[in-house]
Design a protein around this motif. Structure first.
Motif, PDB file in Angstrom:
ATOM      1  N   ILE A  12      85.836  60.099  14.287  1.00  0.00           N
ATOM      2  CA  ILE A  12      85.518  59.618  12.974  1.00  0.00           C
ATOM      3  C   ILE A  12      84.265  58.791  13.217  1.00  0.00           C
ATOM      4  O   ILE A  12      84.253  58.120  14.219  1.00  0.00           O
ATOM      5  CB  ILE A  12      86.374  58.893  12.241  1.00  0.00           C
ATOM      6  CG1 ILE A  12      86.118  58.605  10.625  1.00  0.00           C
ATOM      7  CG2 ILE A  12      86.948  57.665  12.891  1.00  0.00           C
ATOM      8  CD1 ILE A  12      87.111  58.086   9.872  1.00  0.00           C
ATOM      9  N   ALA A  13      83.339  58.923  12.237  1.00  0.00           N
ATOM     10  CA  ALA A  13      81.974  57.994  12.383  1.00  0.00           C
ATOM     11  C   ALA A  13      82.465  56.316  12.382  1.00  0.00           C
ATOM     12  O   ALA A  13      83.574  55.929  11.290  1.00  0.00           O
ATOM     13  CB  ALA A  13      80.954  58.118  11.363  1.00  0.00           C
ATOM     14  N   ALA A  14      82.245  55.540  13.254  1.00  0.00           N
ATOM     15  CA  ALA A  14      82.389  54.317  13.280  1.00  0.00           C
ATOM     16  C   ALA A  14      82.290  53.498  11.885  1.00  0.00           C
ATOM     17  O   ALA A  14      82.854  52.755  11.669  1.00  0.00           O
ATOM     18  CB  ALA A  14      81.805  53.725  14.573  1.00  0.00           C
ATOM     19  N   ALA A  15      81.283  53.899  11.251  1.00  0.00           N
ATOM     20  CA  ALA A  15      80.837  53.287  10.264  1.00  0.00           C
ATOM     21  C   ALA A  15      81.588  53.581   8.996  1.00  0.00           C
ATOM     22  O   ALA A  15      81.335  52.810   7.978  1.00  0.00           O
ATOM     23  CB  ALA A  15      79.122  53.691   9.662  1.00  0.00           C
ATOM     24  N   ASP A  16      82.691  54.578   9.215  1.00  0.00           N
ATOM     25  CA  ASP A  16      83.521  54.694   8.065  1.00  0.00           C
ATOM     26  C   ASP A  16      84.853  54.035   8.045  1.00  0.00           C
ATOM     27  O   ASP A  16      85.698  54.328   7.406  1.00  0.00           O
ATOM     28  CB  ASP A  16      83.700  56.166   8.104  1.00  0.00           C
ATOM     29  CG  ASP A  16      82.703  57.159   7.585  1.00  0.00           C
ATOM     30  OD1 ASP A  16      81.855  56.647   6.900  1.00  0.00           O
ATOM     31  OD2 ASP A  16      82.366  58.343   7.943  1.00  0.00           O
ATOM     32  N   ALA A  48      79.338  43.208   8.048  1.00  0.00           N
ATOM     33  CA  ALA A  48      78.050  43.376   8.969  1.00  0.00           C
ATOM     34  C   ALA A  48      78.455  43.844  10.302  1.00  0.00           C
ATOM     35  O   ALA A  48      77.768  44.405  11.108  1.00  0.00           O
ATOM     36  CB  ALA A  48      77.122  42.213   8.745  1.00  0.00           C
ATOM     37  N   GLU A  49      79.878  43.222  10.880  1.00  0.00           N
ATOM     38  CA  GLU A  49      80.169  43.431  12.157  1.00  0.00           C
ATOM     39  C   GLU A  49      81.417  44.511  12.158  1.00  0.00           C
ATOM     40  O   GLU A  49      82.036  44.716  13.514  1.00  0.00           O
ATOM     41  CB  GLU A  49      80.627  42.329  12.602  1.00  0.00           C
ATOM     42  CG  GLU A  49      79.907  41.124  13.169  1.00  0.00           C
ATOM     43  CD  GLU A  49      78.946  40.228  12.026  1.00  0.00           C
ATOM     44  OE1 GLU A  49      79.657  40.040  10.958  1.00  0.00           O
ATOM     45  OE2 GLU A  49      77.893  39.992  11.897  1.00  0.00           O
ATOM     46  N   GLY A  50      81.619  45.041  11.056  1.00  0.00           N
ATOM     47  CA  GLY A  50      82.464  46.275  11.080  1.00  0.00           C
ATOM     48  C   GLY A  50      83.733  45.582  10.719  1.00  0.00           C
ATOM     49  O   GLY A  50      84.967  46.772  10.955  1.00  0.00           O
ATOM     50  N   ARG A  93      79.001  55.237  18.445  1.00  0.00           N
ATOM     51  CA  ARG A  93      78.981  55.636  16.797  1.00  0.00           C
ATOM     52  C   ARG A  93      80.333  56.215  16.485  1.00  0.00           C
ATOM     53  O   ARG A  93      80.176  56.342  15.334  1.00  0.00           O
ATOM     54  CB  ARG A  93      77.625  56.216  16.752  1.00  0.00           C
ATOM     55  CG  ARG A  93      76.392  55.303  17.043  1.00  0.00           C
ATOM     56  CD  ARG A  93      75.172  56.367  16.753  1.00  0.00           C
ATOM     57  NE  ARG A  93      73.972  55.457  16.930  1.00  0.00           N
ATOM     58  CZ  ARG A  93      72.452  56.196  17.212  1.00  0.00           C
ATOM     59  NH1 ARG A  93      72.416  57.252  16.678  1.00  0.00           N
ATOM     60  NH2 ARG A  93      71.634  55.139  17.359  1.00  0.00           N
ATOM     61  N   TRP A  94      81.091  56.534  17.330  1.00  0.00           N
ATOM     62  CA  TRP A  94      82.201  57.536  16.979  1.00  0.00           C
ATOM     63  C   TRP A  94      83.495  56.874  17.541  1.00  0.00           C
ATOM     64  O   TRP A  94      83.549  56.105  18.674  1.00  0.00           O
ATOM     65  CB  TRP A  94      82.032  58.966  17.459  1.00  0.00           C
ATOM     66  CG  TRP A  94      81.041  59.655  16.709  1.00  0.00           C
ATOM     67  CD1 TRP A  94      79.669  59.735  17.080  1.00  0.00           C
ATOM     68  CD2 TRP A  94      81.107  60.358  15.569  1.00  0.00           C
ATOM     69  NE1 TRP A  94      78.960  60.363  16.098  1.00  0.00           N
ATOM     70  CE2 TRP A  94      79.754  60.684  15.124  1.00  0.00           C
ATOM     71  CE3 TRP A  94      81.988  60.814  14.889  1.00  0.00           C
ATOM     72  CZ2 TRP A  94      79.448  61.699  14.296  1.00  0.00           C
ATOM     73  CZ3 TRP A  94      81.873  61.905  13.582  1.00  0.00           C
ATOM     74  CH2 TRP A  94      80.584  61.984  13.472  1.00  0.00           C
ATOM     75  N   VAL A 141      86.909  53.433   4.819  1.00  0.00           N
ATOM     76  CA  VAL A 141      86.350  52.859   3.702  1.00  0.00           C
ATOM     77  C   VAL A 141      85.753  53.635   2.779  1.00  0.00           C
ATOM     78  O   VAL A 141      85.233  53.405   1.610  1.00  0.00           O
ATOM     79  CB  VAL A 141      85.165  51.818   4.093  1.00  0.00           C
ATOM     80  CG1 VAL A 141      85.936  50.659   5.033  1.00  0.00           C
ATOM     81  CG2 VAL A 141      83.903  52.603   4.994  1.00  0.00           C
ATOM     82  N   ARG A 142      85.638  54.947   3.080  1.00  0.00           N
ATOM     83  CA  ARG A 142      85.369  56.218   2.037  1.00  0.00           C
ATOM     84  C   ARG A 142      85.609  57.424   2.668  1.00  0.00           C
ATOM     85  O   ARG A 142      86.022  57.574   3.869  1.00  0.00           O
ATOM     86  CB  ARG A 142      83.537  56.147   2.195  1.00  0.00           C
ATOM     87  CG  ARG A 142      82.826  56.485   3.512  1.00  0.00           C
ATOM     88  CD  ARG A 142      81.360  56.469   3.475  1.00  0.00           C
ATOM     89  NE  ARG A 142      80.834  55.156   3.393  1.00  0.00           N
ATOM     90  CZ  ARG A 142      80.629  54.202   4.297  1.00  0.00           C
ATOM     91  NH1 ARG A 142      80.816  54.782   5.627  1.00  0.00           N
ATOM     92  NH2 ARG A 142      80.147  53.125   3.983  1.00  0.00           N
ATOM     93  N   ARG A 143      85.502  58.485   1.998  1.00  0.00           N
ATOM     94  CA  ARG A 143      85.851  59.821   2.290  1.00  0.00           C
ATOM     95  C   ARG A 143      84.972  60.030   3.548  1.00  0.00           C
ATOM     96  O   ARG A 143      83.628  60.030   3.647  1.00  0.00           O
ATOM     97  CB  ARG A 143      85.624  60.851   1.133  1.00  0.00           C
ATOM     98  CG  ARG A 143      86.164  62.029   1.402  1.00  0.00           C
ATOM     99  CD  ARG A 143      85.500  63.189   0.504  1.00  0.00           C
ATOM    100  NE  ARG A 143      86.544  64.329   0.060  1.00  0.00           N
ATOM    101  CZ  ARG A 143      86.172  65.494   0.818  1.00  0.00           C
ATOM    102  NH1 ARG A 143      85.577  65.736   1.955  1.00  0.00           N
ATOM    103  NH2 ARG A 143      87.131  66.290   0.534  1.00  0.00           N
ATOM    104  N   ALA A 144      85.819  60.538   4.619  1.00  0.00           N
ATOM    105  CA  ALA A 144      85.076  60.589   5.911  1.00  0.00           C
ATOM    106  C   ALA A 144      85.752  61.750   6.656  1.00  0.00           C
ATOM    107  O   ALA A 144      86.680  62.070   6.859  1.00  0.00           O
ATOM    108  CB  ALA A 144      85.334  59.375   6.810  1.00  0.00           C
ATOM    109  N   ASP A 145      84.606  62.419   7.382  1.00  0.00           N
ATOM    110  CA  ASP A 145      84.914  63.557   8.086  1.00  0.00           C
ATOM    111  C   ASP A 145      85.555  63.444   9.534  1.00  0.00           C
ATOM    112  O   ASP A 145      85.399  62.401   9.913  1.00  0.00           O
ATOM    113  CB  ASP A 145      83.773  64.638   8.544  1.00  0.00           C
ATOM    114  CG  ASP A 145      83.067  65.209   7.372  1.00  0.00           C
ATOM    115  OD1 ASP A 145      83.891  65.510   6.080  1.00  0.00           O
ATOM    116  OD2 ASP A 145      82.015  65.525   7.397  1.00  0.00           O
TER     117      ASP A 145
END
Length: 489
Positions: A225-229, A307-309, A212-213, A165-169
């Motif tokens: 990768i970060a799960a939030a990404d 909200a649930e990813g 979280r990853w 969803v965004r530039r992610a490492d």
């Protein structure tokens, strides 16, 4: 990702070399030299072929128009759209570093998942330091290993898909903590692997202990990768995103969506060169997008997380003034040079750190703006059987190597161990290249060897460049790769 041992150049790195491991990358940090040999070295150039001294690159050579004007047929297609599709199909069929997400095993066997995690997430053998120059204690390294949660891998697990969803490492371990080879050099994070961009598809293979990853497979890389990404969605929605039409392609080095104050998920979002986004051509012109009428912007559709990813689609605006196109650019010599020069002067970023890119990321994003698929890493690019490859062995002499250098065409990619350079043309008897490079070493006019950090995208001649052992880059070439032309010249 690399699947075999990586060669290094002796004593050529400004920063210390990476610990040897499968999946590790050695990019331009391994070596660079920009100026000249004062005299030929044994086994390389002869007295008659003494390499020229180059004190600087003149201002004209820093202009793409300068090199385009030298081309006999600047707008002649190298490959048309059908040819590029055939080239990409060849890449996916022949290159082992390219992953077909649609054919991954489902469910995933435990041994298959564990093997791929352990190929990447290897504890370093050499000392590492944090950003303050403090050595990383053994306990911290053990915690990194524990975070992998290898024992939690189920005997079989369903395959899940997601869109970035965004530039992610992309990281070696499931952590944002950095690690450096020297207490005094904090420019190259040894846990940084690469990056993914909005709309990139991934297959989720495993989760870290804290959840979280995610350990993911993308088309060109496997890493954390970060799960939030990542927004998780159905297989068809994820894999079909990149095939939707109509679409817009980012053709600039730095493109962003319009600011959307009420929706930060799509506000001022960086879109790297070659990113393709579905176009909402059916959007009513009288209907605002995040408080702005789309009268001077394109409405694109971006993936976002709820909200649930879970995966949702959201409209966003890209200003019409942004450097984007309604299709991939025509693959011509003029466009190749023009696209590469859009990065000129940008800071070097190992593994796409600093919001920039490294040597192999630079050339792959240039080619991505034409819809051409390249492997991520220099080792994989240099060895790819899917390109028009000229290979060099240690026994190959300087004369044969120089003949290949003189035959380079704009857009050809030159590989030494750990670094890639793109040819742009010839001038004053030398072949010029553009490349994204970290450190440099060269012989100054007074005969001394100087070192410095170019740390960015630069233009240099190829022939005078030195490796860390004092020999020319030309004598270290392992391959030249070329996109196969539609017809021989």
């Amino acid at each position: 990702m690399n699947t075999g041992p990586l060669a290094t150049l002796p004593a050529c790195a400004v920063a210390a070399p990476l610990p040897a491991r499968t999946g590790a990358r050695r990019c331009a940090v391994l070596a660079a030299a920009v100026l000249a040999l004062a005299a030929p070295l044994p086994g390389t150039a002869t007295e008659a072929e003494a390499l020229p001294v180059m004190a600087s690159v003149d201002a004209d050579a820093l202009s793409p128009e300068h090199w385009i004007a030298k081309l006999a047929e600047p707008d002649r297609p190298i490959l048309d759209r059908a040819g590029i599709q055939a080239q990409n199909a060849r890449m996916r069929a022949l290159d082992p570093s390219i992953h077909d997400l649609a054919t991954l095993p489902d469910p995933l066997p435990r041994a298959w998942v564990r093997e791929r995690i352990e190929a990447l997430s290897v504890l370093p053998a050499n000392p590492l330091y944090d950003g303050h120059g403090t050595p990383l204690p053994p306990r911290s390294l053990r915690m990194l290993r524990r975070a992998l949660a290898l024992e939690a891998i189920a005997p079989e697990r369903p395959l899940h898909y997601g869109l970035v969803v965004r530039r992610a490492d992309l990281r070696t371990f499931p952590t944002r903590a950095s690690a450096f080879s020297s207490p005094r050099d904090t420019d190259i994070d040894r846990f940084q692997e690469s990056a993914l961009f909005p709309g990139d598809a991934v297959a989720v293979l495993h989760e870290s202990r804290d959840g979280r990853w995610l350990f993911v497979a993308s088309e060109r890389y496997l890493a954390w990768i970060a799960a939030a990404d990542v927004a998780l969605g159905g297989r068809d929605a994820v894999l079909g995103y990149a095939r939707r039409t109509p679409y817009r392609v980012a053709t600039g080095a730095h493109v962003r969506t319009a600011i959307a104050p009420g929706e930060p998920r799509v506000s001022a979002l960086p879109l790297e060169m070659g990113v393709r986004l579905p176009l909402r051509a059916d959007w009513p012109p009288e209907q605002p997008v995040h408080g702005q009428l789309p009268v001077a912007a394109h409405v694109v559709e971006l993936p976002v997380r709820d909200a649930e990813g879970r995966l949702q689609a959201m409209p966003a605006l890209v200003p019409r003034a942004a450097d984007m196109a309604g299709d991939y650019l025509p693959l011509t010599p003029a466009h190749l040079i023009g696209q590469a020069f859009k990065f000129l002067g940008e800071r070097y970023g190992w593994g796409h750190a600093h919001g920039t890119r490294d040597c192999s990321g630079f050339v792959s994003e240039v080619y991505r703006s034409f819809g051409v698929l390249l492997p991520r890493n220099t080792g994989d690019q240099a060895a790819s059987p899917a390109l028009d490859r000229i290979a060099f062995a240690p026994r190959d002499g300087h004369a044969a190597r120089m003949a290949a250098v003189r035959a380079l065409r704009p857009g050809d990619l030159v590989y030494i161990p750990g670094h890639v350079l793109m040819a742009i043309g010839r001038q004053d008897g030398m072949t010029y290249v553009i490349h994204d490079i970290h450190g440099g070493r060269w012989r100054a006019a007074d005969g001394t060897v100087a070192e410095g950090r170019l740390n960015g995208v630069v233009v240099t001649p190829l022939e005078p460049m030195l490796a860390g052992d004092g020999r020319p880059y030309v004598d270290h070439m392992v391959a030249i790769q070329r996109i196969r032309p539609a017809a021989a010249p």
